[in-house]
Scaffold this motif. Sequence first.
Motif, short mmCIF file in Angstrom:
data_model
loop_
_atom_site.label_atom_id
_atom_site.label_comp_id
_atom_site.label_asym_id
_atom_site.label_seq_id
_atom_site.Cartn_x
_atom_site.Cartn_y
_atom_site.Cartn_z
N ARG A 30 0.83 -1.22 0.00
CA ARG A 30 0.00 0.00 0.00
C ARG A 30 0.86 1.26 0.00
N LYS A 31 2.06 1.15 0.56
CA LYS A 31 2.91 2.35 0.60
C LYS A 31 3.51 2.65 -0.76
N ARG A 45 0.80 4.53 -2.32
CA ARG A 45 0.84 5.91 -1.82
C ARG A 45 1.89 6.73 -2.56
N TRP A 55 -6.79 0.60 -1.14
CA TRP A 55 -6.11 1.83 -0.70
C TRP A 55 -6.25 2.91 -1.76
N SER A 92 -10.01 4.25 -1.62
CA SER A 92 -10.38 5.14 -0.52
C SER A 92 -9.49 6.37 -0.44
N HIS A 93 -8.47 6.44 -1.31
CA HIS A 93 -7.49 7.53 -1.24
C HIS A 93 -8.14 8.87 -1.61
N ASP A 94 -7.98 9.86 -0.73
CA ASP A 94 -8.59 11.17 -0.97
C ASP A 94 -7.98 11.91 -2.16
N ASP A 95 -6.78 11.52 -2.57
CA ASP A 95 -6.11 12.26 -3.63
C ASP A 95 -6.15 11.51 -4.96
N ASN A 100 -8.74 10.64 -8.09
CA ASN A 100 -10.01 11.21 -8.56
C ASN A 100 -10.88 10.23 -9.34
N THR A 152 -15.28 9.41 -1.55
CA THR A 152 -14.72 10.66 -2.07
C THR A 152 -15.33 11.01 -3.43
#
Lengths: 301, 272
Positions: free
Chosen positions: B44-45, B48, B205, B208-211, B213, B236
Motif C-alpha cells: 500500500r505504501k 501511496r 487503498w 479510498s485515497h482522498d487524492d 479522482n 470521495t
Amino acid sequence: MSDLRSLLHGLPGVDKVGVEARAAALGTRSVKTTAKAQAIDLAIRMVDLTTLEGADTPGKVRALSAKALRPDPADPTCPPVGAVCVYPAMVPVAFDVLKGSGVHLASVATAFPSGQAPLDVKLADTRDAVAGGADEIDMVISRGAFLAGDYTKVFDEIVAVKEACGPAHLKVILETGELATYDNVRRASWLAMLAGADFIKTSTGKVPIAATLPVTLVMLEAVRDYRAQTGRQVGVKPAGGIRTTKDAIKYLVLINETVGDDWLSPDWFRFGASSLLNDLLMQRTKLTTGHYAGPDYFTLD
Amino acid sequence: MPKSSAPRLSVRKTFKLYIGGAFPRSESGRTYLVDGDNVALASRKDARDAVVAARKAQPKWAAATAYNRGQVVYRVAEMVEARRSEFKALGTAGDEVNAAIDRLVWYAGWSDKIAQVAGNANPVSGPFFNLSSPEPTGVVGVIAPPSLLGLVSVVAPVIVTGNTVVVVSGGPQVAVTLAEVLATSDVPGGVVNILTGHAAEIAPWLASHDDVNGLDLTGVDDPALAVELEQAAAGTLKRVRRAGTTDFTADPGLAPMTAFLETKTVWHPKGF
C-alpha cells in the motif's frame, strides 16, 4: 570585549562528518502507530504557522490565524498550533483573532530578512510589533557584522532588541545558511544565548539553504551545553524547508536523543513552517480515518 | 576481458515497479515468483508513493497541448513496435501486439479530437457564447487486465486526455515491459506508474485515497471485490468505471476516454 571573542573562539570545533552522520543516523528511526499519533499532535502544537510574503493581506492573515486556532475543522480533537508568525504590519490583524486563545503571536522584526538597517530602525520595528500585540519577536542578527568578526556589535544589538521586547519572548535568527560553517553556527548560538535570547532560530526561510538536521543538532548541543553551564534553558526553532511529517518527526527524534524530554514541548521547540501543517493534518487524518488523505480537503493557507 | 572456457552465466532479470519514471523495488522489500520470474510485490505504501508521483506529474501533463500528448502516445506505439520481440517472448501473440500498437495509434489520434466530440458550443437564450469543454479528471487508479492489449486499452484512453494513472497489474512481466517502453519514449515520469502485485491488497487503498479522482475496475475479476471498491470510492465521490466487456479486440468506443473527463462550461458575453 575581547573575552567574548576568546570565549566564542574557545568553543570546541564541530566535527562536520560526525555531526552529519549522527543526524543522518537519527533520521532513519521509524516511528509508528500510537507513537506516531503522539508525535504528530506534538508537532502540530509546535508549529509556528508562518506567512511572510509581500503579498500578505489582512484577509489572508485572518484566515491563517483562524486556522491556527482550529487546524482541522473536521476534527475537534486536533490541537491548536504553537503560534502565528507574521510581519509587524500584520500583527494587529492577527492579534484580533488570537487574543486570549493561548496561541502565541510572533512577529519578525529588525529589518527582516536581511537585518541591514540602522539600530534605531530595528528597535522601532520591535517596539511597534510588541505594541501591536506580539508576545514573541523573531529578530535577525547582522550576519555581515558577525562574519566580519564584529561580535560585539551583534551582541549589543541583541541586548538592545531584548530590552525593546519588554515582556515578549525573543527568538534570534542566526540564518545558518549564510554562516557557512558549523563552527560559526555554534559560535552564533552561544553569542545569541549570552546576549539574552529566549530562542535560537535557524533561518529566515528567505535564503536557499534553510533548516537542516545537522545544523539543528549543533544548535541543540549548544542549548544543552549552555544550560549545563548557566542553568538557563533556551529554546530552538528550525525554520524553512520542513514540509513533511517525516521531516518533523526526524527533528523530534533529534531533540529526544540530544537534549531529552525537557525540550519536547512547544515552550522550548518550534517549527517555523507553513506547508508543514497541512502534511501533519493529512497524516493525522490518515491515522484517524484509516485511509490516505489528500490536499483537496485542507485549506491552502 | 579474458576469454573464459566456463559457460556464460546469463543475467536474470527482476521485474520491478515503475514509479515517477524510475524502477524501484517495493518499499516493503517483498517479491513473488510469477512463471519463474522474480517480481516486486507492491504494498500500500508503494501505491501511496505512486499517487504522489502521479499527482506531481498531472498539472504539467494536462497543460501540454493535446497535439503534443497525441505525439507522445504515438511515440509509445513506435516503441512497442521496436520491442515486439520482447512481448512475444513473454507469450503475447503477434496479432495481439499488432492490436495493441494499433490501439495506441488510435487513441493518439483522438487526443486533439476528443474535445470536438465531448465538448460543445451550447445554444442559450441570451447574448452569450456558452462553451463546454472536457478537462482531465486528475489522478486515476486503474486495475488493469493481465494482457498487453487489455493493459493498453485501459491506460492509453486515460492518459491521452491529460490524466495521470496509477496502474495495478496482475500481468507483471508484460506490464513492466510496457513500463520500459514508456520510460524510453517521451512520456514524462509520473504520468504512468505501474505496480505489480495483488489487486485485492492494493486496490482498496487507491479506492479510498482522498487524492485519487477516478478508478477503473476493468481488471477486477472478483465481483465482490469490485463492489467493495465501488463503495470505498463513493466516500470521495470518485468517478468509477466498470467496463462490462472483456473483449478488447472490439471497437472500444469513446467511453474509456469520457469516463475520466470533467466538463467545464464557460459563459462569455457577446454582442457588445
